[in-house]
Design a protein around this motif. Structure first.
Motif, PDB file in Angstrom:
ATOM      1  N   ALA A  53      60.257  81.509 -91.880  1.00  0.00           N
ATOM      2  CA  ALA A  53      61.345  81.600 -92.629  1.00  0.00           C
ATOM      3  C   ALA A  53      62.649  80.925 -91.387  1.00  0.00           C
ATOM      4  O   ALA A  53      62.309  80.013 -90.703  1.00  0.00           O
ATOM      5  CB  ALA A  53      62.070  82.915 -93.293  1.00  0.00           C
ATOM      6  N   ALA A  54      63.657  81.726 -91.405  1.00  0.00           N
ATOM      7  CA  ALA A  54      64.738  81.365 -90.533  1.00  0.00           C
ATOM      8  C   ALA A  54      65.555  82.428 -89.962  1.00  0.00           C
ATOM      9  O   ALA A  54      65.407  83.529 -90.304  1.00  0.00           O
ATOM     10  CB  ALA A  54      65.728  80.534 -91.438  1.00  0.00           C
ATOM     11  N   VAL A  55      66.308  82.039 -88.863  1.00  0.00           N
ATOM     12  CA  VAL A  55      67.271  82.992 -88.389  1.00  0.00           C
ATOM     13  C   VAL A  55      68.889  82.800 -88.137  1.00  0.00           C
ATOM     14  O   VAL A  55      68.756  81.337 -88.678  1.00  0.00           O
ATOM     15  CB  VAL A  55      66.644  83.428 -86.998  1.00  0.00           C
ATOM     16  N   GLY A  56      69.348  83.475 -87.675  1.00  0.00           N
ATOM     17  CA  GLY A  56      70.794  82.969 -87.623  1.00  0.00           C
ATOM     18  C   GLY A  56      71.675  82.703 -88.731  1.00  0.00           C
ATOM     19  O   GLY A  56      71.448  83.524 -89.895  1.00  0.00           O
ATOM     20  N   ASP A  57      72.627  81.458 -88.891  1.00  0.00           N
ATOM     21  CA  ASP A  57      73.261  81.164 -90.147  1.00  0.00           C
ATOM     22  C   ASP A  57      72.533  80.841 -91.247  1.00  0.00           C
ATOM     23  O   ASP A  57      73.062  80.646 -92.326  1.00  0.00           O
ATOM     24  CB  ASP A  57      74.363  80.183 -89.792  1.00  0.00           C
ATOM     25  N   LYS A  58      71.129  80.512 -90.914  1.00  0.00           N
ATOM     26  CA  LYS A  58      70.251  79.741 -91.932  1.00  0.00           C
ATOM     27  C   LYS A  58      69.272  80.981 -92.533  1.00  0.00           C
ATOM     28  O   LYS A  58      68.589  80.768 -93.435  1.00  0.00           O
ATOM     29  CB  LYS A  58      69.456  78.831 -91.477  1.00  0.00           C
ATOM     30  N   ALA A  59      69.566  82.482 -92.035  1.00  0.00           N
ATOM     31  CA  ALA A  59      68.805  83.213 -92.405  1.00  0.00           C
ATOM     32  C   ALA A  59      68.978  83.986 -93.889  1.00  0.00           C
ATOM     33  O   ALA A  59      70.092  83.701 -94.279  1.00  0.00           O
ATOM     34  CB  ALA A  59      68.873  84.430 -91.453  1.00  0.00           C
ATOM     35  N   ALA A  60      68.093  84.128 -94.726  1.00  0.00           N
ATOM     36  CA  ALA A  60      68.140  84.599 -95.912  1.00  0.00           C
ATOM     37  C   ALA A  60      67.281  86.022 -96.289  1.00  0.00           C
ATOM     38  O   ALA A  60      66.362  86.203 -95.654  1.00  0.00           O
ATOM     39  CB  ALA A  60      67.536  83.445 -96.976  1.00  0.00           C
ATOM     40  N   ASN A  61      67.638  86.715 -97.244  1.00  0.00           N
ATOM     41  CA  ASN A  61      66.820  87.766 -97.616  1.00  0.00           C
ATOM     42  C   ASN A  61      65.641  87.699 -98.176  1.00  0.00           C
ATOM     43  O   ASN A  61      65.504  87.834 -99.550  1.00  0.00           O
ATOM     44  CB  ASN A  61      67.719  88.775 -98.333  1.00  0.00           C
ATOM     45  N   ILE A  62      64.742  87.055 -97.657  1.00  0.00           N
ATOM     46  CA  ILE A  62      63.518  86.762 -98.343  1.00  0.00           C
ATOM     47  C   ILE A  62      62.185  87.265 -97.630  1.00  0.00           C
ATOM     48  O   ILE A  62      62.345  87.583 -96.439  1.00  0.00           O
ATOM     49  CB  ILE A  62      63.308  84.956 -98.307  1.00  0.00           C
ATOM     50  N   ILE A  63      60.969  87.336 -98.373  1.00  0.00           N
ATOM     51  CA  ILE A  63      59.666  87.666 -97.696  1.00  0.00           C
ATOM     52  C   ILE A  63      59.171  86.027 -97.766  1.00  0.00           C
ATOM     53  O   ILE A  63      59.102  85.451 -98.495  1.00  0.00           O
ATOM     54  CB  ILE A  63      58.808  88.498 -98.690  1.00  0.00           C
ATOM     55  N   PRO A  64      59.040  85.620 -96.540  1.00  0.00           N
ATOM     56  CA  PRO A  64      58.586  84.109 -96.450  1.00  0.00           C
ATOM     57  C   PRO A  64      56.971  84.232 -96.841  1.00  0.00           C
ATOM     58  O   PRO A  64      56.327  84.990 -96.926  1.00  0.00           O
ATOM     59  CB  PRO A  64      58.364  84.110 -94.780  1.00  0.00           C
ATOM     60  N   HIS A  65      56.905  82.843 -97.160  1.00  0.00           N
ATOM     61  CA  HIS A  65      55.507  82.594 -97.895  1.00  0.00           C
ATOM     62  C   HIS A  65      54.398  82.514 -96.859  1.00  0.00           C
ATOM     63  O   HIS A  65      53.112  82.688 -97.067  1.00  0.00           O
ATOM     64  CB  HIS A  65      55.604  81.236 -98.977  1.00  0.00           C
ATOM     65  N   GLN A  66      54.785  82.038 -95.617  1.00  0.00           N
ATOM     66  CA  GLN A  66      53.617  82.124 -94.428  1.00  0.00           C
ATOM     67  C   GLN A  66      54.405  82.231 -93.179  1.00  0.00           C
ATOM     68  O   GLN A  66      55.557  82.080 -93.185  1.00  0.00           O
ATOM     69  CB  GLN A  66      53.016  80.613 -94.599  1.00  0.00           C
TER      70      GLN A  66
END
Length: 361
Positions: A202-215
């Motif tokens: 997934a992503a961190v910082g200002d690109k972070a989102a409240n998700i469970i990544p797919h891999q």
């Protein structure tokens, strides 16, 4: 004309690794020509322009031209001198192989509020899997990883004579203690290593989102030895991953695989080459050692350095003895934005090569 200040430095990518030694060799030939002299033996020069990307073609080229490249020995001008900046001879190098470890989660990223506590997170699972591969002292816990490396008492004694400054190493690297793989720096380099060179989920910082990544993905690099090559270490890793309850697939898992297996991962090999080592008392090594001793300096002799060169590809293709002669400053910061070549090393290295070219083999 005033001599150049030896402390001047040329800052440029590849100034030390490896254009510096190439220019030293060319300057050495110019010096012989200016003195009306010729080398004391025939010289064949092979430049590897693809070394930084794993030398993917050098073995095929050397094999196809083995008759043309036939020689009594191979002298490799690469790598930094020992940190003491004393003349250095190296008799081997570890190999390197890359692997991509991917842990699969849901088919697509999912909202962590709606699916947290229900759908397993592949990033968390990847972290747990990676943690199972090493203990807190830095030793690889994969069964059999170090088993094939056997150091004799004589070899351990030779490693201990290399004048490494343990306190300076700790200060320069900014760590409180080293990994507990070897009893000193040189001994640690005689064993295969397992390094996580990068991770992504997934992503961190200002690109972070409240998700469970797919891999979640980890890029590994394994430093190999002659006794533990890439095939051997990769097989051990595969066995270890399976022993942790993982199913290994090839690429994106199918619906049938997802339905059948709880923990799914893939381990994909990348580029790399194997290690090489030559006896420290070889005829070629003794010849170079005798030339270096002309300055009455203590010569640092290193059994096997940690970094990788395409030595094994060349040696297996050409079937000849080799020795590595590093000529650039230890603090050259190779591969970095401030890579540099110290002028004093350029001059000394050129003079060393002149003496070698003048000395019959």
């Amino acid at each position: 004309q005033q001599p150049l200040d030896p402390e001047l430095r040329v800052f440029a990518r590849a100034s030390a690794d490896d254009k510096g030694p190439i220019m030293m060799l060319l300057a050495a030939f110019d010096a012989l020509k200016a003195a009306g002299q010729a080398p004391a033996f025939h010289v064949k020069v092979l430049l590897d322009s693809e070394e930084e990307k794993g030398s993917p073609t050098i073995k095929a080229i050397a094999t196809a031209n083995a008759k043309l490249l036939k020689a009594d020995g191979l002298l490799i001008l690469d790598g930094p001198q020992h940190a003491s900046n004393k003349p250095t001879l190296v008799f081997g190098n570890r190999g390197a192989t890359s692997l991509t470890l991917t842990v699969y989660g849901p088919k697509s990223p999912l909202h962590s509020g709606h699916y947290g506590n229900y759908v397993p997170n592949p990033a968390q699972r990847l972290a747990t899997l990676l943690a199972s591969m090493k203990d807190d002292s830095g030793r690889v816990t994969v069964a059999g990883y170090y088993d094939t490396v056997k150091l004799s008492a004589t070899e351990r004694e030779a490693l201990a004579t290399v004048p490494d400054d343990a306190a300076s190493l700790l200060k320069r690297t900014g760590i409180a203690r080293p990994d507990a793989v070897g009893s000193n720096y040189q001994e640690a380099l005689q064993y295969p290593s397992l390094n996580i060179r990068g991770m992504q989920a997934a992503a961190v910082g200002d690109k972070a989102a409240n998700i469970i990544p797919h891999q979640a993905v980890a890029e590994l690099d394994l430093r190999t030895t002659p006794e533990a090559d890439s095939a051997y270490l990769t097989a051990l890793l595969q066995q270890h991953i399976k022993a942790q309850g993982w199913y290994l697939t090839q690429g994106e898992p199918t619906d049938a695989e997802r339905a059948k297996h709880d923990k799914i991962a893939s381990l994909t090999p990348g580029a790399g080459g194997d290690a090489a080592r030559t006896p420290m008392d070889s005829q070629l090594g003794n010849w170079v050692y005798a030339v270096l001793q002309q300055d009455n300096e203590k010569i640092v002799r290193i059994r096997m350095m940690g970094g990788s060169l395409p030595t094994e590809q060349l040696v297996s293709a050409l079937q000849m003895p080799f020795v590595i002669l590093p000529l650039v400053n230890a603090d050259n910061n190779q591969h970095s934005f401030d890579e540099n070549l110290r002028i004093g090393h350029y001059v000394d290295g050129t003079q060393t090569l002149v003496r070698l070219l003048r000395t019959p083999y």
